[in-house]
Design an enzyme around this catalytic site. Structure first.
Site, mmCIF file in Angstrom:
data_model
loop_
_atom_site.group_PDB
_atom_site.id
_atom_site.type_symbol
_atom_site.label_atom_id
_atom_site.label_comp_id
_atom_site.label_asym_id
_atom_site.label_seq_id
_atom_site.Cartn_x
_atom_site.Cartn_y
_atom_site.Cartn_z
ATOM 1 N N CYS A 1 6.737 7.308 -0.530
ATOM 2 C CA CYS A 1 7.885 6.411 -0.314
ATOM 3 C C CYS A 1 8.446 5.944 -1.667
ATOM 4 O O CYS A 1 8.896 6.766 -2.445
ATOM 5 C CB CYS A 1 7.518 5.247 0.605
ATOM 6 S SG CYS A 1 9.002 4.411 1.268
ATOM 7 N N GLU B 1 0.804 8.151 6.003
ATOM 8 C CA GLU B 1 -0.211 7.268 6.579
ATOM 9 C C GLU B 1 0.271 6.579 7.861
ATOM 10 O O GLU B 1 -0.524 5.994 8.593
ATOM 11 C CB GLU B 1 -0.674 6.230 5.544
ATOM 12 C CG GLU B 1 0.253 5.051 5.322
ATOM 13 C CD GLU B 1 1.467 5.341 4.457
ATOM 14 O OE1 GLU B 1 2.201 4.389 4.152
ATOM 15 O OE2 GLU B 1 1.695 6.514 4.079
ATOM 16 N N HIS C 1 6.247 8.281 5.183
ATOM 17 C CA HIS C 1 4.907 7.702 5.096
ATOM 18 C C HIS C 1 3.916 8.575 5.860
ATOM 19 O O HIS C 1 3.833 8.480 7.081
ATOM 20 C CB HIS C 1 4.890 6.296 5.693
ATOM 21 C CG HIS C 1 5.551 5.258 4.864
ATOM 22 N ND1 HIS C 1 4.909 4.622 3.826
ATOM 23 C CD2 HIS C 1 6.798 4.742 4.921
ATOM 24 C CE1 HIS C 1 5.748 3.738 3.277
ATOM 25 N NE2 HIS C 1 6.897 3.803 3.917
#
Length: 206
Positions: free
Chosen positions: A82, A188, A186
């Site tokens: 990001c 994650e 992202h």
């Protein structure tokens, strides 16, 4: 052997969620600002949320820009996520103000020219055939984005592998350039798709 990964703690980013996502795919993960640990790890993850300028301020306080530069010069893997991707470029332009980035890649990160900002949600990406990050990941797979700014041109290494996405305008969703990789989305927060990408990155560390 379990790859050792450091998530760089410079006061920004989803540190614990990044840690958990990497642990899920088999990494031994440490969240730290320690320069020696960051230098010596098999892989370094540079997260980032919020403003470009604030991230660069935090990064410079721990000499994170130098840590990144030293690892890249030594051919040791780095993954930006990001705003952690954005700060790898030479400049960031927000609210009419220009901030100097890490300068690993030329060019500027600018605001998306789109009717709805931020760009938030799940999007497909257009990855190149030789991509290692997206190896084995179906082209219809969606990743989670939340951002108002992005790199929208590439002026760097012509051999780099570029992955694009579109939110009204095309922008760089990921870059693979030797030891230096980055994603605007992202991983994650991208569920199984993000886990597959992180597993691919870990595999490349070996």
């Amino acid at each position: 052997m379990t790859p050792k990964v450091v998530v760089l703690d410079y006061g920004s980013g989803n540190l614990r969620s990044a840690q958990r996502a990497l642990q899920r795919v088999g990494a031994d993960v440490e969240v730290t600002a320690d320069a020696d640990a960051a230098h010596n790890a098999d892989g370094l993850v540079v997260p980032g949320v919020g403003a470009f300028e604030a991230c660069m301020t935090g990064l410079r306080k721990i000499s994170g820009d130098q840590i990144i530069a030293d690892r890249v010069a030594a051919g040791r893997p780095v993954l930006g996520v990001c705003v952690g991707m954005q700060i790898l470029f030479a400049r960031g332009v927000e609210f009419g103000m220009e901030t100097t980035g890490c300068g690993q890649w030329p060019g500027a990160v600018i605001r998306l020219d789109a009717p709805v900002i931020p760009h938030m949600g799940w999007n497909v990406v257009d990855a190149p055939p030789r991509s290692r990050l997206f190896n084995g990941i179906d082209a219809t797979t969606r990743f989670y984005f939340v951002h108002s700014y992005a790199a929208q041109q590439w002026q760097g290494n012509p051999e780099a592998l570029l992955t694009w996405a579109t939110h009204h305008v095309p922008f760089l969703a990921a870059v693979e350039d030797g030891p230096l990789s980055a994603t605007q989305f992202h991983p994650e927060k991208s569920g199984d798709a993000g886990a597959a990408l992180l597993a691919n990155w870990l595999e490349a560390l070996g």
